[in-house]
Design a protein around this motif. Structure first.
Motif, PDB file in Angstrom:
ATOM      1  N   ALA A  95       0.826  -1.204   0.000  1.00  0.00           N
ATOM      2  CA  ALA A  95       0.000   0.000   0.000  1.00  0.00           C
ATOM      3  C   ALA A  95       0.863   1.258   0.000  1.00  0.00           C
ATOM      4  N   PHE A  96       1.910   1.258   0.816  1.00  0.00           N
ATOM      5  CA  PHE A  96       2.827   2.403   0.865  1.00  0.00           C
ATOM      6  C   PHE A  96       3.473   2.624  -0.502  1.00  0.00           C
ATOM      7  N   THR A  97       3.943   1.553  -1.118  1.00  0.00           N
ATOM      8  CA  THR A  97       4.613   1.668  -2.411  1.00  0.00           C
ATOM      9  C   THR A  97       3.659   2.189  -3.475  1.00  0.00           C
ATOM     10  N   ALA A 104       4.654  10.266  -6.507  1.00  0.00           N
ATOM     11  CA  ALA A 104       5.969  10.725  -6.971  1.00  0.00           C
ATOM     12  C   ALA A 104       6.255  10.474  -8.447  1.00  0.00           C
ATOM     13  N   LEU A 105       5.577   9.530  -9.057  1.00  0.00           N
ATOM     14  CA  LEU A 105       5.931   9.145 -10.436  1.00  0.00           C
ATOM     15  C   LEU A 105       4.763   9.340 -11.397  1.00  0.00           C
ATOM     16  N   ARG A 106       4.227  10.534 -11.435  1.00  0.00           N
ATOM     17  CA  ARG A 106       3.070  10.841 -12.283  1.00  0.00           C
ATOM     18  C   ARG A 106       3.527  11.141 -13.713  1.00  0.00           C
ATOM     19  N   PHE A 107       4.025  10.105 -14.347  1.00  0.00           N
ATOM     20  CA  PHE A 107       4.627  10.245 -15.679  1.00  0.00           C
ATOM     21  C   PHE A 107       3.644  10.803 -16.699  1.00  0.00           C
ATOM     22  N   TRP A 108       2.366  10.531 -16.511  1.00  0.00           N
ATOM     23  CA  TRP A 108       1.349  10.977 -17.467  1.00  0.00           C
ATOM     24  C   TRP A 108       1.206  12.505 -17.481  1.00  0.00           C
ATOM     25  N   GLU A 109       1.733  13.171 -16.470  1.00  0.00           N
ATOM     26  CA  GLU A 109       1.681  14.637 -16.425  1.00  0.00           C
ATOM     27  C   GLU A 109       2.897  15.284 -17.089  1.00  0.00           C
ATOM     28  N   LEU A 110       3.884  14.477 -17.441  1.00  0.00           N
ATOM     29  CA  LEU A 110       5.116  15.007 -18.028  1.00  0.00           C
ATOM     30  C   LEU A 110       4.996  15.083 -19.545  1.00  0.00           C
ATOM     31  N   ALA A 120       7.991   6.740 -16.381  1.00  0.00           N
ATOM     32  CA  ALA A 120       7.072   5.634 -16.689  1.00  0.00           C
ATOM     33  C   ALA A 120       7.722   4.295 -16.354  1.00  0.00           C
ATOM     34  N   ASN A 121       8.990   4.136 -16.718  1.00  0.00           N
ATOM     35  CA  ASN A 121       9.686   2.887 -16.383  1.00  0.00           C
ATOM     36  C   ASN A 121       9.722   2.673 -14.879  1.00  0.00           C
ATOM     37  N   SER A 122      10.059   3.705 -14.137  1.00  0.00           N
ATOM     38  CA  SER A 122      10.130   3.598 -12.682  1.00  0.00           C
ATOM     39  C   SER A 122       8.746   3.317 -12.094  1.00  0.00           C
ATOM     40  N   HIS A 126       7.863  -0.021  -9.900  1.00  0.00           N
ATOM     41  CA  HIS A 126       7.270   0.037  -8.567  1.00  0.00           C
ATOM     42  C   HIS A 126       5.985  -0.785  -8.492  1.00  0.00           C
ATOM     43  N   LEU A 127       5.222  -0.827  -9.567  1.00  0.00           N
ATOM     44  CA  LEU A 127       4.053  -1.707  -9.581  1.00  0.00           C
ATOM     45  C   LEU A 127       4.491  -3.168  -9.454  1.00  0.00           C
TER      46      LEU A 127
END
Length: 150
Positions: A95-97, A104-110, A120-122, A126-127
């Motif tokens: 859940a924390f991850t 922290a990794l909202r790649f879709w906003e970049l 996106a890779n990161s 993490h998933l």
């Protein structure tokens, strides 16, 4: 006439003494928790840096969040590795991850480009960690409840 074992079963029997050992299980749990142990220890030894990280992600009050993250990363990792409340520790880390990844990794906003590609890779790596923790929880619950009548 003796039936020949399928290749998959023969290979599994060859692999089991090493990959089915308790030492390999310990190594797998250490590997899965390595980033959380390292992250918790780094934050613990550089608390101002941990507070700055929480501030960067908009978490307030930052010192409280930093303290909670340090405790979560270290305690849940130790419990998982030690086999105490392993299923619960794995679910907490999953859940924390997931929450940290979405924060922290909202790649879709970049914008398209190298930064988005790396984020996106990161994100998907993490998933994979989340999936690993869910698998640990599932296996531990199955092991603990195997002999309980239903």
């Amino acid at each position: 006439m003796m039936m020949k074992k399928p290749l998959e079963l023969r290979l599994a029997q060859l692999a089991f003494p090493l990959f089915g050992s308790s030492g390999m299980r310990l190594l797998a749990h250490l590997g899965l928790c390595a980033a959380y142990l390292q992250g918790g220890l780094v934050k613990l030894t550089d608390f101002p840096g941990a507070v700055a990280e929480m501030t960067h992600f908009g978490l307030s009050p930052a010192p409280v969040f930093a303290t909670l993250v340090i405790a979560l990363e270290l305690i849940a990792s130790v419990l998982l590795i030690a086999g105490r409340w392993r299923w619960l520790a794995a679910l907490v880390l999953a859940a924390f991850t997931l929450a940290a990844t979405l924060l922290a990794l909202r790649f879709w906003e970049l914008p398209a480009g190298q930064q988005r590609f790396f984020a996106a890779n990161s994100f998907f790596e993490h998933l994979g960690l989340v999936g690993g923790f869910l698998l640990v929880a599932w296996l531990d619950l199955r092991e603990k409840l195997r002999d309980i009548p239903r």
